[in-house]
Design a protein around this motif. Structure first.
Motif, short mmCIF file in Angstrom:
data_model
loop_
_atom_site.label_atom_id
_atom_site.label_comp_id
_atom_site.label_asym_id
_atom_site.label_seq_id
_atom_site.Cartn_x
_atom_site.Cartn_y
_atom_site.Cartn_z
N VAL A 41 0.84 -1.20 0.00
CA VAL A 41 0.00 0.00 0.00
C VAL A 41 0.87 1.24 0.00
CG1 VAL A 41 -1.93 -1.12 1.20
CG2 VAL A 41 -0.18 0.06 2.53
N THR A 42 0.28 2.35 -0.40
CA THR A 42 0.95 3.64 -0.37
C THR A 42 0.29 4.49 0.70
OG1 THR A 42 1.47 3.51 -2.73
CG2 THR A 42 1.55 5.69 -1.72
N LEU A 43 1.10 5.03 1.61
CA LEU A 43 0.61 5.85 2.72
C LEU A 43 1.20 7.25 2.61
CD1 LEU A 43 1.08 3.15 5.52
CD2 LEU A 43 -1.02 3.71 4.28
N LEU A 44 0.85 8.12 3.54
CA LEU A 44 1.39 9.48 3.56
C LEU A 44 2.28 9.69 4.78
CD1 LEU A 44 -1.78 11.55 2.58
CD2 LEU A 44 0.17 11.03 1.13
N SER A 45 3.38 10.41 4.57
CA SER A 45 4.27 10.76 5.68
C SER A 45 3.71 11.98 6.40
CB SER A 45 5.67 11.08 5.15
OG SER A 45 5.63 12.31 4.44
N SER A 46 4.36 12.38 7.49
CA SER A 46 3.92 13.56 8.24
C SER A 46 4.09 14.84 7.42
CB SER A 46 4.67 13.67 9.57
OG SER A 46 6.06 13.71 9.34
N GLU A 47 4.89 14.78 6.36
CA GLU A 47 5.05 15.93 5.46
C GLU A 47 4.07 15.88 4.30
OE1 GLU A 47 7.91 13.90 6.05
OE2 GLU A 47 8.48 15.12 7.78
N GLY A 48 3.23 14.84 4.28
CA GLY A 48 2.24 14.71 3.21
C GLY A 48 2.77 14.05 1.95
N LYS A 49 3.97 13.46 2.01
CA LYS A 49 4.56 12.80 0.84
C LYS A 49 4.10 11.34 0.79
CE LYS A 49 8.70 15.69 0.88
NZ LYS A 49 10.14 15.73 1.11
N THR A 50 3.90 10.82 -0.43
CA THR A 50 3.49 9.42 -0.58
C THR A 50 4.68 8.50 -0.29
OG1 THR A 50 3.94 9.49 -2.95
CG2 THR A 50 1.68 9.92 -2.25
N ALA A 103 -4.25 12.21 10.13
CA ALA A 103 -3.80 12.94 8.94
C ALA A 103 -2.34 13.36 9.13
CB ALA A 103 -4.68 14.16 8.72
N PRO A 104 -1.62 13.68 8.04
CA PRO A 104 -0.22 14.09 8.17
C PRO A 104 0.01 15.21 9.19
CG PRO A 104 -0.69 13.64 5.88
CD PRO A 104 -2.00 13.52 6.62
N ALA A 105 -0.84 16.22 9.23
CA ALA A 105 -0.64 17.33 10.17
C ALA A 105 -0.70 16.85 11.62
CB ALA A 105 -1.70 18.41 9.94
N ALA A 106 -1.60 15.90 11.91
CA ALA A 106 -1.70 15.35 13.27
C ALA A 106 -0.48 14.49 13.59
CB ALA A 106 -2.98 14.53 13.41
N LEU A 107 0.04 13.77 12.57
CA LEU A 107 1.27 13.00 12.76
C LEU A 107 2.42 13.93 13.14
CD1 LEU A 107 1.35 10.53 9.72
CD2 LEU A 107 0.53 10.08 12.03
N LEU A 108 2.50 15.05 12.46
CA LEU A 108 3.56 16.02 12.72
C LEU A 108 3.48 16.53 14.15
CD1 LEU A 108 5.94 17.29 11.24
CD2 LEU A 108 4.43 19.14 10.53
#
Length: 198
Positions: A41-50, A103-108
């Protein structure tokens, strides 16, 4: 004859929809087993990158941690403990990846709050949690929390907290799954398993 075909079609659609429904509780999940392969699967990093999960796993043996979200105090305790053990786990040849519906922003925010060095990934659509057999229907009182944490992407599911040790071939070597979200794998067991799989 037409009526029979219509009835057959309706029953097939009904069975298909029933199979796609999430388990109602954490105790009803059917997770992947040791020896099975982590889904591509493809996920998103905390910076929003795939990020392609298997691409990272192929580089180094990996501890994949599923947690409910940065809003969960039990998850934050676990993430902080992982951070404290990270150097020892790295020395034993394992990297850490933590996955949640946030979401990425919450991960950050979680990353900065807990001062984590390992990779946090967003699974807001639940593609990985569902494919791993960890997702279940979120109780009604959690829905506002998960909706906010995922920025509206996830309104329905929670993952059961889990830890998977995965080889570079993508195969699960060990797993620890805890339907009771208040109980997590201990640091001692985590390190012992890492040493055993080194």
């Amino acid at each position: 004859m037409k009526k029979l075909l219509v009835l057959a079609f309706i029953s097939i659609v009904g069975i298909s929809n029933a199979q796609n429904e999430l388990p109602k509780t954490a105790l009803e999940i059917a997770p992947l087993l040791i020896g099975e392969k982590i889904p591509a699967v493809t996920l998103l990093s905390s910076e929003g990158k795939t990020v392609k999960l298997l691409d990272i796993i192929q580089k180094q043996k990996t501890i994949v941690v599923f947690y409910r979200g940065g809003w969960c105090p039990y998850c934050n305790i676990q993430l902080a403990a992982l951070g404290q053990n990270e150097q020892e786990l790295l020395a034993l040849g394992f990297q850490i990846i933590a996955v949640s519906p946030d979401a990425p922003a919450a991960l950050l925010q979680t990353d900065q709050k807990e001062k984590l060095n390992y990779l946090l990934l967003s699974d807001s659509k639940g593609e990985l949690s569902k494919a791993m057999g960890l997702a279940f229907q979120a109780p009604e009182n959690y829905k506002p929390i998960i909706t906010k944490g995922s920025e509206g992407v996830n309104t329905t599911f929670l993952p059961v907290p889990a830890v998977f040790f995965v080889g570079t071939n993508g195969l699960i070597q060990f797993e620890h799954i805890t339907p009771d979200f208040k109980n997590r794998i201990s640091s001692e067991l985590l390190v012992a398993v890492t040493k055993a799989l080194k």
